[in-house]
Scaffold this motif. Structure first.
Motif, short mmCIF file in Angstrom:
data_model
loop_
_atom_site.label_atom_id
_atom_site.label_comp_id
_atom_site.label_asym_id
_atom_site.label_seq_id
_atom_site.Cartn_x
_atom_site.Cartn_y
_atom_site.Cartn_z
N ARG A 150 -42.43 -6.57 -23.86
CA ARG A 150 -41.61 -7.91 -24.24
C ARG A 150 -39.89 -7.89 -24.47
NH1 ARG A 150 -42.63 -11.31 -28.02
NH2 ARG A 150 -40.66 -12.11 -29.61
N ALA A 151 -39.76 -6.49 -23.74
CA ALA A 151 -37.91 -5.68 -24.13
C ALA A 151 -37.68 -6.46 -22.44
CB ALA A 151 -37.94 -4.88 -23.89
N ARG A 152 -38.46 -5.69 -21.43
CA ARG A 152 -38.63 -6.99 -20.04
C ARG A 152 -38.56 -7.93 -19.68
NH1 ARG A 152 -37.37 -1.98 -16.82
NH2 ARG A 152 -37.99 -0.35 -17.09
N ARG A 153 -38.88 -8.59 -20.71
CA ARG A 153 -39.62 -10.02 -20.42
C ARG A 153 -38.53 -10.54 -21.00
NH1 ARG A 153 -45.08 -10.93 -23.12
NH2 ARG A 153 -44.33 -11.36 -24.58
N GLU A 154 -37.31 -9.99 -21.75
CA GLU A 154 -36.28 -11.26 -22.42
C GLU A 154 -35.51 -10.43 -21.54
OE1 GLU A 154 -34.61 -12.49 -25.17
OE2 GLU A 154 -37.46 -12.91 -25.19
N ALA A 155 -34.90 -9.33 -21.18
CA ALA A 155 -33.75 -8.76 -20.13
C ALA A 155 -34.48 -9.69 -18.82
CB ALA A 155 -34.35 -6.59 -19.09
N MET B 137 -43.10 -25.41 -3.80
CA MET B 137 -43.14 -23.87 -4.18
C MET B 137 -42.06 -22.92 -4.49
SD MET B 137 -42.75 -20.28 -3.32
CE MET B 137 -42.24 -19.55 -2.00
N ASP B 138 -41.92 -21.89 -5.60
CA ASP B 138 -41.03 -21.55 -6.37
C ASP B 138 -41.15 -20.42 -6.62
OD1 ASP B 138 -39.04 -20.96 -7.79
OD2 ASP B 138 -38.77 -22.95 -8.94
N ALA B 139 -40.20 -19.35 -5.84
CA ALA B 139 -40.48 -17.91 -5.63
C ALA B 139 -40.33 -17.92 -7.45
CB ALA B 139 -39.49 -17.08 -5.15
N LEU B 140 -39.26 -18.54 -7.94
CA LEU B 140 -39.30 -17.95 -9.39
C LEU B 140 -40.53 -18.75 -10.54
CD1 LEU B 140 -37.15 -17.71 -11.94
CD2 LEU B 140 -36.26 -19.27 -11.70
N ARG B 141 -41.29 -19.52 -9.96
CA ARG B 141 -41.62 -20.35 -10.87
C ARG B 141 -43.06 -18.56 -10.89
NH1 ARG B 141 -44.89 -24.04 -9.36
NH2 ARG B 141 -43.16 -24.96 -7.60
N THR B 142 -43.49 -18.41 -9.64
CA THR B 142 -44.45 -17.57 -9.43
C THR B 142 -44.45 -16.06 -10.37
OG1 THR B 142 -44.17 -18.62 -7.19
CG2 THR B 142 -45.60 -16.79 -7.68
N ARG B 143 -42.99 -15.86 -10.50
CA ARG B 143 -42.84 -14.95 -11.11
C ARG B 143 -43.00 -15.24 -12.40
NH1 ARG B 143 -40.94 -14.36 -6.67
NH2 ARG B 143 -39.95 -11.95 -5.62
N VAL B 144 -42.65 -16.06 -12.96
CA VAL B 144 -42.50 -16.87 -14.08
C VAL B 144 -44.54 -16.91 -14.40
CG1 VAL B 144 -42.23 -18.40 -16.22
CG2 VAL B 144 -40.37 -17.67 -14.87
N GLU B 145 -44.66 -16.81 -13.34
CA GLU B 145 -46.12 -17.13 -14.00
C GLU B 145 -47.02 -15.63 -14.59
OE1 GLU B 145 -48.24 -19.26 -11.31
OE2 GLU B 145 -50.29 -18.93 -11.95
N PHE B 146 -46.46 -14.78 -13.79
CA PHE B 146 -46.46 -13.71 -14.63
C PHE B 146 -46.33 -12.58 -15.18
CE2 PHE B 146 -48.48 -14.73 -9.73
CZ PHE B 146 -49.68 -15.19 -10.26
N LEU B 147 -45.34 -13.37 -16.04
CA LEU B 147 -44.24 -12.12 -16.86
C LEU B 147 -44.69 -11.68 -17.94
CD1 LEU B 147 -41.96 -12.90 -16.40
CD2 LEU B 147 -41.01 -14.53 -18.35
N GLY B 148 -45.95 -12.32 -18.09
CA GLY B 148 -47.20 -11.38 -19.60
C GLY B 148 -47.86 -9.68 -19.10
N ALA B 149 -47.50 -9.71 -17.40
CA ALA B 149 -47.26 -8.40 -17.27
C ALA B 149 -46.68 -7.74 -17.29
CB ALA B 149 -47.23 -8.05 -16.00
N LEU C 156 -46.78 -4.73 -10.12
CA LEU C 156 -46.69 -6.31 -10.07
C LEU C 156 -45.20 -6.21 -11.12
CD1 LEU C 156 -47.36 -9.41 -10.39
CD2 LEU C 156 -48.81 -8.23 -12.54
N ARG C 157 -45.22 -5.31 -12.20
CA ARG C 157 -43.63 -5.53 -12.38
C ARG C 157 -43.13 -4.65 -12.43
NH1 ARG C 157 -47.01 -1.44 -17.53
NH2 ARG C 157 -48.00 -3.18 -18.10
N ALA C 158 -43.36 -4.19 -10.89
CA ALA C 158 -41.62 -3.92 -10.36
C ALA C 158 -41.26 -5.03 -9.35
CB ALA C 158 -41.90 -3.20 -9.57
N TRP C 159 -42.43 -6.05 -8.88
CA TRP C 159 -41.47 -7.16 -7.93
C TRP C 159 -41.33 -8.44 -9.04
CZ3 TRP C 159 -44.96 -12.36 -7.86
CH2 TRP C 159 -44.38 -13.33 -6.88
N ILE C 160 -41.55 -8.28 -10.54
CA ILE C 160 -41.70 -9.35 -10.61
C ILE C 160 -40.17 -9.07 -11.84
CG2 ILE C 160 -41.42 -11.19 -13.13
CD1 ILE C 160 -44.58 -10.33 -12.67
N GLY C 161 -40.15 -7.88 -12.48
CA GLY C 161 -39.52 -7.35 -13.16
C GLY C 161 -38.31 -7.47 -12.96
#
Lengths: 179, 179
Positions: free
Chosen positions: A118-123, A103-115, B86-91
């Motif tokens: 674009r700017a926040r994703r980049e950051a 299990m990988d907390a980072l992978r989990t987060r990346v899975e829902f990066l679509g939420a 969700l955003r606050a969790w990932i972001g």
DNA sequence: CCGCTCATGTAACTGGTTACATGATTTA
DNA sequence: TAAATCATGTAACCAGTTACATGAGCGG
């Protein structure tokens, strides 16, 4: 005797640690967990002390009172049964979940990066990539330090951690490219 | 306005899953966990159902009764607050432990491989290497299946898992060579 | 109609965490 | 001697697990 059901992960890890560092105080075990670059277990006193008492009661650890100055304390070493238990924990072909993707907390987060926008994703990706690189440097240092000096096991573990981190960073680049 | 403390890992993952599959039943979420090649969470009913009720009560999920035939059931979708959570969790730049080396039951075992006899060690490594290869094939298939078809996120997650497994297998070879 | 899977839940347990308490030893 | 750290422990809490219970729908 004592049907001794299997060890939990933490129990196994502690038993192994005591085996490799014996004689060994609970405090030393805690420290090991606390400084580990793999922060899964907190190494909290509330976990370690009762656990080692438990292992003692189960006959897997033997304790000798340690008296340095006026300080009470216990040093533990595995008993013969303890060593057997450790071997039984490691030895047989491990259950599937041990081999499965950790299990990988980072992978989990990346899975829902679509939420994210674009700017926040980049950051996010930028921050993660730099954080990851920092971690890699730390583990790399740990890796070099444990090279040679008969600490093969430590070194190999560090290598494992390092390869894992590098794979993650590589993957992160893929993720960034794919967006 | 419920000061809404942060989400646990499982809560985050569930919220994300619901977000990406909405509308979505608890059962579907469970299944997702159960078939996942990363078996960290059992996806037990006892975890999922209460959790989703909790998220509903916190105003992060909205439920609509689903009536197919005479079957009761609920379908969930994230509310606006849920999406924000969700955003606050990932972001924000993730805490260090998210970036740190993920815990890995296999690595832990290998760390104490020295407790085994040479023969048992060999047997262990052989069995693990083949088991690992099996897992790799499974994830690889999953990876190919999710390629294209607008399931980019799924595909990237699978890629991440795959790279992780490959790094592990590579490492296993190093371990074997070093012994 | 029997058994299997779908689907939703509850109750008891448990292992690990957080937070606290205590005292000894070292260092500034 | 005050502050920091070493060292040992306890108590309350909590999230997730196991095991169980229930009933609908479906394939043989």
């Amino acid at each position: 005797m004592g049907a001794s059901r299997g060890l939990t992960e933490l129990e196994g890890a502690v038993l192994g640690l005591v085996w490799s560092r014996a004689p060994c105080t609970p405090y030393a075990v805690r420290r090991e967990f606390q400084v580990s670059p793999s922060p899964f277990w907190s190494g909290s006193a509330g976990a370690i002390y009762p656990l080692m008492r438990r292992l003692e009661k189960r006959g897997l650890l033997r304790a000798e009172a340690r008296v340095t100055g006026r300080r009470r304390g216990r040093q533990y070493a595995p008993t013969a049964a303890g060593l057997r238990a450790l071997r039984a924990w490691i030895g047989p072909p491990p259950p599937a979940w041990v081999l499965g993707v950790p299990m990988d907390a980072l992978r989990t987060r990346v899975e829902f990066l679509g939420a994210l926008s674009r700017a926040r994703r980049e950051a996010f990706l930028t921050s993660v990539e730099s954080g990851l690189s920092t971690h890699i440097r730390i583990v790399q240092r740990h890796c070099r330090r444990s090279m040679g000096k008969a600490k093969t096991a430590d070194h190999l573990t560090a290598r494992g951690a390092l390869l894992m981190l590098r794979a993650r960073r590589l993957w992160l680049r893929e993720v960034r490219a794919a967006r």
